[in-house]
Design a protein around this motif. Sequence first.
Motif, mmCIF file in Angstrom:
data_model
loop_
_atom_site.group_PDB
_atom_site.id
_atom_site.type_symbol
_atom_site.label_atom_id
_atom_site.label_comp_id
_atom_site.label_asym_id
_atom_site.label_seq_id
_atom_site.Cartn_x
_atom_site.Cartn_y
_atom_site.Cartn_z
ATOM 1 N N LEU A 222 -5.736 -12.741 6.861
ATOM 2 C CA LEU A 222 -7.363 -12.439 6.584
ATOM 3 C C LEU A 222 -7.419 -11.726 5.457
ATOM 4 O O LEU A 222 -8.024 -11.660 4.518
ATOM 5 N N LEU A 223 -6.459 -10.499 5.252
ATOM 6 C CA LEU A 223 -6.611 -9.457 4.482
ATOM 7 C C LEU A 223 -5.808 -9.787 3.021
ATOM 8 O O LEU A 223 -5.751 -8.992 2.239
ATOM 9 N N ARG A 224 -5.042 -11.034 3.179
ATOM 10 C CA ARG A 224 -3.999 -10.911 2.171
ATOM 11 C C ARG A 224 -4.260 -10.969 0.778
ATOM 12 O O ARG A 224 -3.632 -10.547 -0.067
ATOM 13 N N ASN A 225 -5.591 -11.160 0.420
ATOM 14 C CA ASN A 225 -6.006 -11.450 -0.922
ATOM 15 C C ASN A 225 -6.516 -9.972 -1.257
ATOM 16 O O ASN A 225 -6.410 -9.765 -2.591
ATOM 17 N N GLY A 226 -6.753 -9.098 -0.417
ATOM 18 C CA GLY A 226 -7.327 -7.723 -0.917
ATOM 19 C C GLY A 226 -6.285 -6.597 -0.849
ATOM 20 O O GLY A 226 -6.286 -5.702 -1.380
ATOM 21 N N ILE A 227 -5.054 -6.926 -0.174
ATOM 22 C CA ILE A 227 -4.066 -5.973 0.114
ATOM 23 C C ILE A 227 -3.321 -5.478 -1.451
ATOM 24 O O ILE A 227 -2.833 -6.498 -1.991
ATOM 25 N N PRO A 228 -3.298 -4.366 -1.929
ATOM 26 C CA PRO A 228 -2.730 -3.780 -3.007
ATOM 27 C C PRO A 228 -1.241 -4.175 -2.807
ATOM 28 O O PRO A 228 -0.558 -3.623 -1.798
ATOM 29 N N ASP A 229 -0.441 -4.717 -3.634
ATOM 30 C CA ASP A 229 0.928 -5.179 -3.701
ATOM 31 C C ASP A 229 1.780 -3.681 -3.382
ATOM 32 O O ASP A 229 2.683 -4.063 -2.554
ATOM 33 N N ARG A 230 1.358 -2.665 -3.881
ATOM 34 C CA ARG A 230 2.327 -1.830 -3.942
ATOM 35 C C ARG A 230 2.432 -0.965 -2.496
ATOM 36 O O ARG A 230 3.099 -0.432 -2.325
ATOM 37 N N ILE A 231 1.300 -1.202 -1.952
ATOM 38 C CA ILE A 231 1.310 -0.627 -0.473
ATOM 39 C C ILE A 231 1.095 -1.402 0.410
ATOM 40 O O ILE A 231 0.781 -1.342 1.744
ATOM 41 N N ILE B 133 2.983 -0.756 3.875
ATOM 42 C CA ILE B 133 2.396 0.310 4.650
ATOM 43 C C ILE B 133 1.063 -0.292 5.310
ATOM 44 O O ILE B 133 0.984 0.084 6.397
ATOM 45 N N VAL B 134 0.442 -1.236 4.672
ATOM 46 C CA VAL B 134 -0.759 -1.816 5.243
ATOM 47 C C VAL B 134 -0.316 -2.537 6.427
ATOM 48 O O VAL B 134 -0.876 -2.672 7.627
ATOM 49 N N VAL C 154 0.415 -0.170 9.489
ATOM 50 C CA VAL C 154 -0.720 0.320 10.103
ATOM 51 C C VAL C 154 -1.443 -0.565 10.952
ATOM 52 O O VAL C 154 -1.736 -0.333 12.068
ATOM 53 N N MET D 284 -15.316 -16.829 -1.164
ATOM 54 C CA MET D 284 -13.981 -15.829 -0.962
ATOM 55 C C MET D 284 -13.580 -15.366 -2.425
ATOM 56 O O MET D 284 -13.220 -14.251 -2.570
ATOM 57 N N ILE E 202 -12.886 -11.649 -4.251
ATOM 58 C CA ILE E 202 -12.160 -10.984 -5.114
ATOM 59 C C ILE E 202 -12.408 -10.554 -6.545
ATOM 60 O O ILE E 202 -11.888 -9.671 -6.918
ATOM 61 N N LYS F 294 -14.013 -7.613 -6.562
ATOM 62 C CA LYS F 294 -13.214 -6.447 -6.095
ATOM 63 C C LYS F 294 -12.381 -6.166 -7.389
ATOM 64 O O LYS F 294 -12.191 -4.813 -7.625
ATOM 65 N N LYS G 192 -6.802 -4.997 -8.168
ATOM 66 C CA LYS G 192 -6.441 -4.895 -7.165
ATOM 67 C C LYS G 192 -5.181 -3.985 -7.051
ATOM 68 O O LYS G 192 -4.847 -3.218 -6.090
ATOM 69 N N ASN G 193 -4.770 -3.660 -8.424
ATOM 70 C CA ASN G 193 -3.387 -2.584 -8.155
ATOM 71 C C ASN G 193 -3.687 -1.308 -9.031
ATOM 72 O O ASN G 193 -2.713 -0.693 -9.122
ATOM 73 N N TYR H 42 -8.285 1.875 -6.619
ATOM 74 C CA TYR H 42 -8.522 0.798 -5.768
ATOM 75 C C TYR H 42 -7.651 1.020 -4.324
ATOM 76 O O TYR H 42 -8.050 0.884 -3.149
ATOM 77 N N ILE H 43 -6.257 1.305 -4.669
ATOM 78 C CA ILE H 43 -5.274 1.754 -3.536
ATOM 79 C C ILE H 43 -5.808 2.825 -2.771
ATOM 80 O O ILE H 43 -5.809 2.655 -1.451
ATOM 81 N N TYR I 51 -8.818 1.604 -0.807
ATOM 82 C CA TYR I 51 -8.392 0.618 0.457
ATOM 83 C C TYR I 51 -7.646 1.247 1.329
ATOM 84 O O TYR I 51 -8.137 1.169 2.540
ATOM 85 N N MET J 196 -9.170 1.684 5.324
ATOM 86 C CA MET J 196 -8.362 1.058 6.216
ATOM 87 C C MET J 196 -8.005 1.871 7.368
ATOM 88 O O MET J 196 -8.342 1.768 8.775
ATOM 89 N N VAL K 139 -9.268 1.895 11.434
ATOM 90 C CA VAL K 139 -8.250 1.867 12.204
ATOM 91 C C VAL K 139 -8.266 3.057 13.419
ATOM 92 O O VAL K 139 -8.339 2.879 14.427
#
Lengths: 206, 245
Positions: free
Chosen positions: A59-68, A71-72, A75, B1, B5, B8, B15-16, B20-21, B24, B28, B32
């Motif tokens: 579900l999160l795959r499109n919003g996750i920054p590639d570099r982390i 880590i995501v 978590v 959807m 994006i 965002k 995104k990168n 943003y990181i 994010y 998160m 959690v």
Amino acid sequence: MKNKTFQSLTNPLAKNNPILVQILGICSALAVTTQLKPAFVMGLSVTAVCAFSNLVLSLLRNGIPDRIRIIVQLVVIAALVTIVNDILKAYVYDVSKQLSVYVGLIITNCIIMGRVEAFALSNKPLPSLLDGIGNGLGYGGVLVLIAFFRELLGSGSLFGYRIIPECLYEAGYVNNGLMLFPPSALIIVGVIIWVHRTANKDLQEK
Amino acid sequence: MEDRIMSKKQFLGGKNSNAYIVFYSTVMVVIVAIMLAFTSLSLKEKQNANILNEKKDAIVASLGLEKGSYDSMIEAYVVNKAGEVINTADSPLDKLFGLSASYAAGEYPVFENKTTGEVVFPVTGKGLWGDIWGYVALESDLNTIKGVIFDHAGETPGLGAEIATPKYQAQFPGQTIYEGDDMVGIYVVKGGAKGAAHSVDAVTGGTKTSEGLQNMIKDCLECYDNFMKLRKAPAAEETVTVNAE
């Protein structure tokens, strides 16, 4: 399409089994299989964690920054494992004591990270969820199979109930102590892989 | 959807981007944390009930009674260093959740078998890697050990962790902790006790754990020394009066 979605559930059960084919998650397979009950609960726990981590991360795959992204993933998986651990402690306390550190170690179970990285991040939520369930069950199934032999031959019982009758013991039968130690699990895994490869000719390496 | 994006991507520069990181990760982690705090709090009560049950079962197990018989068989109270029963804010069972703190405060819980007068003392100490703890049950003569249960947080399996096995604990029943009027505890002897008084075998390869076990038994039971002497004293007087008659 429908067929392909369904395959993501069934494939890991046999053809692409995480333990038998990908040889992942062997460490816990050796550790928690002396008895059926912990093996069963461990299988269920891994299935739950694998299914939900796949679902959430898909579900999160499109919003996750590639570099982390690793880590995501960690978590999410760690949070799920902590929740599972808390639930086990609250509802099946004796089993959670038996599983001890191995529940916490689900976090590092290669199957879960492997499926998230290889499947969930590039697939839609539904196939990802099914893939997670399939891999968890594939893992749990093998665990239960190993535990079946180890508990039967090592303790003469199944799920804690005595199976081998008293008269056999009186006639001189003894439990195989080796079955209670990790090496026996390795031997059983080896035999299961052998049988599995024999049945699936296309998995045999030249 | 797709729209989300896109928005965002404009938001915080894509995104990168670093902004943003950071955003994010912060969101998160907060989500959690709330989730975990909620689960932990809502299950705490049930988990503690399980741990309490385990402690109750360990107490009755040290007396050789059946699991679950705690409520019908045991009377619990707290004594001080002088051996007098005192009233405390929390119950004796609650004391088991922070036993070393309770020891430090000079409050020692006692669990007594209502029918036989056998008593169980909870003990706590240090092994090689972490805490060790247990329950020492004494016969009604307050000298002979009826049974023991030991457990540990993280001793080495196969070595120090052997103290938690029934086989190891089977050495303790029948041993005495008093030499005349002196509390000597139980010597955990390296190389085999061979039937010496107040002694059991140490764990092979678990020297530090064995030392910890010996110190734990002595140090903790010493805190109950006055309590045990007080209990024995009126009993002795009674015998005298009976004899005089």
